[in-house]
Design an enzyme around this catalytic site. Structure first.
Site, PDB file in Angstrom:
ATOM      1  N   ASP A  83      45.729  33.803  55.782  1.00 50.21           N
ATOM      2  CA  ASP A  83      45.388  33.138  57.041  1.00 50.21           C
ATOM      3  C   ASP A  83      45.774  31.665  57.017  1.00 50.21           C
ATOM      4  O   ASP A  83      45.831  31.021  58.075  1.00 50.21           O
ATOM      5  CB  ASP A  83      43.890  33.282  57.327  1.00 50.21           C
ATOM      6  CG  ASP A  83      43.034  32.693  56.215  1.00 50.21           C
ATOM      7  OD1 ASP A  83      42.778  31.482  56.250  1.00 50.21           O
ATOM      8  OD2 ASP A  83      42.646  33.446  55.308  1.00 50.21           O
ATOM      9  N   ASP A 151      41.577  34.195  46.259  1.00 48.23           N
ATOM     10  CA  ASP A 151      41.081  34.545  47.598  1.00 48.23           C
ATOM     11  C   ASP A 151      41.417  36.007  47.895  1.00 48.23           C
ATOM     12  O   ASP A 151      41.937  36.338  48.964  1.00 48.23           O
ATOM     13  CB  ASP A 151      41.708  33.615  48.644  1.00 48.23           C
ATOM     14  CG  ASP A 151      40.960  33.635  49.971  1.00 48.23           C
ATOM     15  OD1 ASP A 151      39.847  34.194  50.021  1.00 48.23           O
ATOM     16  OD2 ASP A 151      41.493  33.097  50.954  1.00 48.23           O
TER      17      ASP A 151
END
Length: 236
Positions: A83, A151
């Site tokens: 993202d 992540d």
């Protein structure tokens, strides 16, 4: 999530929260949904699991600020994070060279279209390098990073591997890819998953000399999320 016979599957949050779906696609790797919430802005879901919303700057700060406080702003590797929010926090925070590795180019594309509040210009920043590829495979050749931001999932990515084995393996591989004073930062789990938090903490304690974790409020999650950082990898 497996369901028992005669048990209805739990609908994804973009349904239960009544969010407006703006993109619903299947990439080569996963089901991607971008929805819009009046309180949190655009929200990204992967395989019906909420990832992040435009409101969730606290998530990205929690991943990057330990590196900035420690002055570890040379070479930073971001595993996952398609993202772009962590990448933005890194390049805007003064990291000299931030490399992001994510397997799904569709996530990167949709983030730039619908989540500009998170990623802004990070993908094109002069101190950013974006690699579309397997983050786990990238670790095979990674070495001497000042910081690594994890992540990605905390669940096994291979068949016949337990969660404990996976956590031990991935944290060990990350520790081996850091310079002697380097740091790992990572998202761990919900505050309501004490067993998983303990499993991650135990592995971090085995591979690093200095470890800390704690809760952070992430607006769209409706609960506190646990983040950890660990420094000084233990060799041998």
């Amino acid at each position: 999530m497996a369901t028992l016979p005669n048990q209805r599957p739990v609908p994804p949050e973009y349904i239960t929260r009544g969010q407006r779906i703006v993109e619903d696609i299947h990439s080569d790797y996963q089901h991607i949904v971008v929805a819009h919430d009046p309180d949190y802005g655009h929200v990204l879901y992967l395989d019906d699991d909420l990832q992040i919303a435009e409101s969730d700057h606290a998530y990205n700060r929690a991943m990057v600020e330990p590196l900035l406080r420690a002055g570890l702003t040379g070479r930073v590797l971001i595993l996952g994070g398609g993202d772009g929010g962590v990448l933005k926090a890194a390049v805007h925070g003064g990291v000299h060279e931030a490399t992001l590795v994510d397997i799904d180019d569709k996530v990167l594309e949709l983030a730039q279209c619908y989540l500009p509040g998170l990623c802004e210009d990070a993908f094109n920043a002069p101190n950013a390098r974006v690699i579309v590829g397997d983050a786990f495979a990238w670790l095979d050749d990674a070495n001497a990073y000042d910081g690594i931001v994890y992540d990605l999932t905390m669940e096994p990515v291979r068949e016949n591997q337990s969660r404990l084995e996976f956590i031990e393996e991935i944290i060990g591989r990350i520790a081996a890819s850091l310079q002697p004073e380097g740091m790992l930062t990572m998202q761990c789990c919900s505050e309501h998953q004490p067993r998983l938090r303990a499993e991650i903490r135990d592995a971090l304690d085995r591979h690093f000399a200095s470890v800390a974790d704690g809760p952070v409020v992430v607006p769209s999650y409706h609960e506190q999320w646990i983040f950890a950082h660990a420094r000084y990898p233990v060799r041998g």
